[in-house]
Design a protein around this motif. Sequence first.
Motif, PDB file in Angstrom:
ATOM      1  N   UNK A  51      95.386  33.224  57.263  1.00  0.00           N
ATOM      2  CA  UNK A  51      94.347  34.201  57.573  1.00  0.00           C
ATOM      3  C   UNK A  51      93.310  34.268  56.451  1.00  0.00           C
ATOM      4  N   UNK A  52      93.222  33.194  55.682  1.00  0.00           N
ATOM      5  CA  UNK A  52      92.306  33.167  54.535  1.00  0.00           C
ATOM      6  C   UNK A  52      91.108  32.283  54.856  1.00  0.00           C
ATOM      7  N   UNK A  53      89.957  32.901  54.965  1.00  0.00           N
ATOM      8  CA  UNK A  53      88.742  32.156  55.242  1.00  0.00           C
ATOM      9  C   UNK A  53      88.266  31.428  53.988  1.00  0.00           C
ATOM     10  N   UNK A  54      87.857  30.185  54.182  1.00  0.00           N
ATOM     11  CA  UNK A  54      87.236  29.389  53.114  1.00  0.00           C
ATOM     12  C   UNK A  54      88.171  29.202  51.921  1.00  0.00           C
ATOM     13  N   UNK A  86      85.517  27.361  63.648  1.00  0.00           N
ATOM     14  CA  UNK A  86      85.603  26.527  62.451  1.00  0.00           C
ATOM     15  C   UNK A  86      86.470  25.288  62.706  1.00  0.00           C
ATOM     16  N   UNK A  87      87.619  25.478  63.347  1.00  0.00           N
ATOM     17  CA  UNK A  87      88.485  24.344  63.659  1.00  0.00           C
ATOM     18  C   UNK A  87      87.810  23.394  64.639  1.00  0.00           C
ATOM     19  N   UNK A  88      87.095  23.940  65.612  1.00  0.00           N
ATOM     20  CA  UNK A  88      86.375  23.098  66.556  1.00  0.00           C
ATOM     21  C   UNK A  88      85.323  22.247  65.875  1.00  0.00           C
ATOM     22  N   UNK A  89      84.639  22.811  64.886  1.00  0.00           N
ATOM     23  CA  UNK A  89      83.641  22.043  64.140  1.00  0.00           C
ATOM     24  C   UNK A  89      84.307  20.944  63.313  1.00  0.00           C
ATOM     25  N   UNK A  90      85.488  21.227  62.750  1.00  0.00           N
ATOM     26  CA  UNK A  90      86.230  20.190  62.027  1.00  0.00           C
ATOM     27  C   UNK A  90      86.608  19.059  62.972  1.00  0.00           C
ATOM     28  N   UNK A  91      87.062  19.416  64.150  1.00  0.00           N
ATOM     29  CA  UNK A  91      87.432  18.432  65.164  1.00  0.00           C
ATOM     30  C   UNK A  91      86.217  17.577  65.533  1.00  0.00           C
ATOM     31  N   UNK A  92      85.072  18.216  65.717  1.00  0.00           N
ATOM     32  CA  UNK A  92      83.862  17.496  66.105  1.00  0.00           C
ATOM     33  C   UNK A  92      83.377  16.584  64.981  1.00  0.00           C
ATOM     34  N   UNK A  93      83.512  17.032  63.738  1.00  0.00           N
ATOM     35  CA  UNK A  93      83.094  16.197  62.606  1.00  0.00           C
ATOM     36  C   UNK A  93      83.872  14.895  62.577  1.00  0.00           C
ATOM     37  N   UNK A 115      87.241  21.653  55.708  1.00  0.00           N
ATOM     38  CA  UNK A 115      87.025  23.092  55.675  1.00  0.00           C
ATOM     39  C   UNK A 115      85.542  23.417  55.820  1.00  0.00           C
ATOM     40  N   UNK A 116      85.256  24.440  56.617  1.00  0.00           N
ATOM     41  CA  UNK A 116      83.881  24.904  56.806  1.00  0.00           C
ATOM     42  C   UNK A 116      83.877  26.395  57.097  1.00  0.00           C
ATOM     43  N   UNK A 117      82.718  26.988  56.957  1.00  0.00           N
ATOM     44  CA  UNK A 117      82.531  28.401  57.287  1.00  0.00           C
ATOM     45  C   UNK A 117      81.436  28.521  58.343  1.00  0.00           C
ATOM     46  N   UNK A 118      81.428  27.592  59.293  1.00  0.00           N
ATOM     47  CA  UNK A 118      80.479  27.512  60.399  1.00  0.00           C
ATOM     48  C   UNK A 118      79.102  27.082  59.919  1.00  0.00           C
ATOM     49  N   UNK A 170      83.079  33.744  68.781  1.00  0.00           N
ATOM     50  CA  UNK A 170      83.853  32.503  68.770  1.00  0.00           C
ATOM     51  C   UNK A 170      84.412  32.174  67.392  1.00  0.00           C
ATOM     52  N   UNK A 171      83.817  32.710  66.328  1.00  0.00           N
ATOM     53  CA  UNK A 171      84.283  32.392  64.982  1.00  0.00           C
ATOM     54  C   UNK A 171      85.655  33.019  64.726  1.00  0.00           C
ATOM     55  N   UNK A 172      86.480  32.341  63.951  1.00  0.00           N
ATOM     56  CA  UNK A 172      87.859  32.759  63.710  1.00  0.00           C
ATOM     57  C   UNK A 172      87.941  34.057  62.922  1.00  0.00           C
TER      58      UNK A 172
END
Length: 602
Positions: free
Chosen positions: A214-217, A377-384, A490-493, A533-535
Motif C-alpha cells: 500500500x506504499x505509493x512510489x 499505475x500497474x496498467x501503465x507498467x504493463x503497457x510500457x 514503478x510510476x506515479x501515473x 482509476x489510479x490505485x
Amino acid sequence: MDSPEQRRKRKRFPKTTNLSPLRHFLLVRSLIYCSGFFVFFYLLFRRHTSAFHHVVALSRLSSLPTYQIGSVRVFSKFNDLAQFKIDDRVSFPDHILLLVSKSTDTGTETEIDIGIGNRLQCVYTTNKSNSYSDLSDGVMVAKGVFSVDEYSGNRLLVRCPLPPVNFSSVVTLQRRGLMIDKGEDKPSNSWENLAYEAVLDGNIAVVFVKGISHRQDKESDATQFSCHFGLGDLETDSKYMLTSRALTAAQEVVRCVLPRSILMHPHKARGVRATVSFRMPRVHGRAHRVLVPSVAKISTPESGTKTHKHELCVCTMLWNQADTIREWITYHSWLGVSRWFIYDNNSDDGIKSVITNLDLEGYNVTRHVWPWIKTQEAGFSHCAMKARQECNWVSFMDVDEFYYFPYPDLTRPRPTLTPFPGQGSLRDLVSNFTSSSSIGEIRTACRSFGPSGLSSRPKQGVTVGYTCRLQSPERHKSIIRPDALDSTLMNVVHHFHLRKGFTYMDLHQSIAVINHYKYQVWEAFRAKFYRRVATYVADWRDNQNEGSRDRAPGLGTEAIEPADWRLQFCEVWDTGLRDFVLANLVDVSNGVLPWDRSYIDT
C-alpha cells in the motif's frame, strides 16, 4: 389304452415343451437389455431433473430481468458450450467477473464468442444450496450478463450482476437452459487481494498483484516475496507448483526469475498460472508465508522482431470515453502519433466499436481489455513492456489531455530543436532525443480548463468548445523511452522511474503545453464520481483526502452540480488551441472537423 381319468389329467396339465439352449439364451439376453435400457434412462432423467423440482421465480430482486429456469438438457459432444468452463470468479463492488476458458480452439473465435455472449445468462443459487446437484431446498434465478469480452490466454471475460441478497457468489452461466461447466465450487476471489496478470519479459516473469503493498512510489524488500507457477489451482495443488525468488517488488508489480524448467521451454509458459507469496512478520518466533489467490495466467509477447519501430506511440487507460476518443486520436495522429494502446477499464458505452472503426480507418489502434479496477499505475507498467518492442517513445496521458504548440513570438529567439507548430510537430520534437544517451523522459506542464460558460457538451469537440482555464499549470504528463525505464517499472501515473544514467527534461511552456479539459460541463464531469482509476487515489464518494489536488475544489462526496458550475475554473481566456484546430484541421470543402459525428454518419 388310457383310462378316462388319465385322459382328464392330460387335458388339465399339458406336457411341458423343452426349449433348446440357444433359444433360452436369446430370451434371457433380451430381458436383460430391456431392463438395462429402462434403468439407464430412469437414472439419467432423475439426475438431470430432480435438482430442479423446487425451482421458483423471484420477483423484484433487481432492475435487471429475472427468469425462471427450466430443466437442464444433456450436453451433446457437438454442442459449442461443451468447450467452455468457468475457471475463476472475482467479486468487484458492482459486479462479479467470470473468467471462462475455452478448452478447444476450433472454429472462428469471434463468431463463437459473439453467439454465446448474445444469449448468456448469469445463474444464482441461494446460500442454502451452493451445489447445482442438490437443490431440494434451494432457489435459482437467472439474469442477463453485463458484457462478454475476449481476453488473453484463450479466455473470455463475462461480467455478471451482483448476486441478490442471500444468494451465493458462486455464479455460473447458462444459455437457453444449457449450463456451462461451472468449474470448482469455491468462493469468489476478492479484487483487493489477487494476482491478476502475468507476462514474460525475456527470462523474467512479471506478476501483477493487488493487496501486497500500500506504499505509493516506494520499492519493497524483494527478499520478502517469491513467485509460484503451476497448471492447476496453486492454493490447493501447492505440491505441484514451481517456486522462484523475486528480483524486485514495487507497488503492484513483482518481477521474478523463471524456474529452470520454464526457462528451458519458454514456448510452454503460456497459460501457466502464476502468483506471489510474501513473508509475514514473526509471531511467537515463527514466520510463515501467505500465498495470494491468483487468476493470472502467463501471456507471452508476440513472436517475431519488429523491423521498424514507431517513433511515437500513446498509451492510456479509460472508462466510457466513446464520445471523445475520436477527437483525441485524430488530433494527435495529425501531430505524429502512429500507434495507440487503449486499456479499456470496463467501458459499457460502445467504445469497442469506435476503436475498431478507428483502426479500420488506419489509425493503428489496439484495444486491450483491462478489467482490474484501481490499477492505473500497474496498467501503465504493463503497457510500457508491451510497447517496448514497437515504440521509441510512448506518451502516457488521458483522453481529455491535448498537446498544444503555441505560435512562437518571432521577436524572441526560439530554443534549439524546437519544432514549428504544424503537422507531425510532436513526433519531430521527440525524435530529436531518440539518440540521446541521457534523456529518457520528456515532461510537459498541464493547463486545466473549465466549463467556459457552457451548459452542454460542445458540438465541435473539447478543443474548440472549452476556452477558459486556470492561470497556473497543474502537474505534468510524460513521454518516456521504454528502454530507459527502471527495472521495477514503478510510476506515479504522471511519470516513471528511470534507470541509472537517464534523466528527464521539462519542456518550457513556450514550446509545448498540454490543454487538460479537466472541468467540463457537469454532464461529462460527474462521471468522475463513479470511480478513480489510479490505485492510490480515493474515490470521490469516499470521505477521504477531500483536500487532494485530484479532487475538484469545493465539491463534496456527492455528485451534486453547484449552481455556478459553468462559470468556475475560469481565470484566463485561452483560444490558442481552438484557433489552431480551426486553421489546420477543418475540411476546407465543407468546413467540418474530422471528428464531427454528423459528418462521419453521412
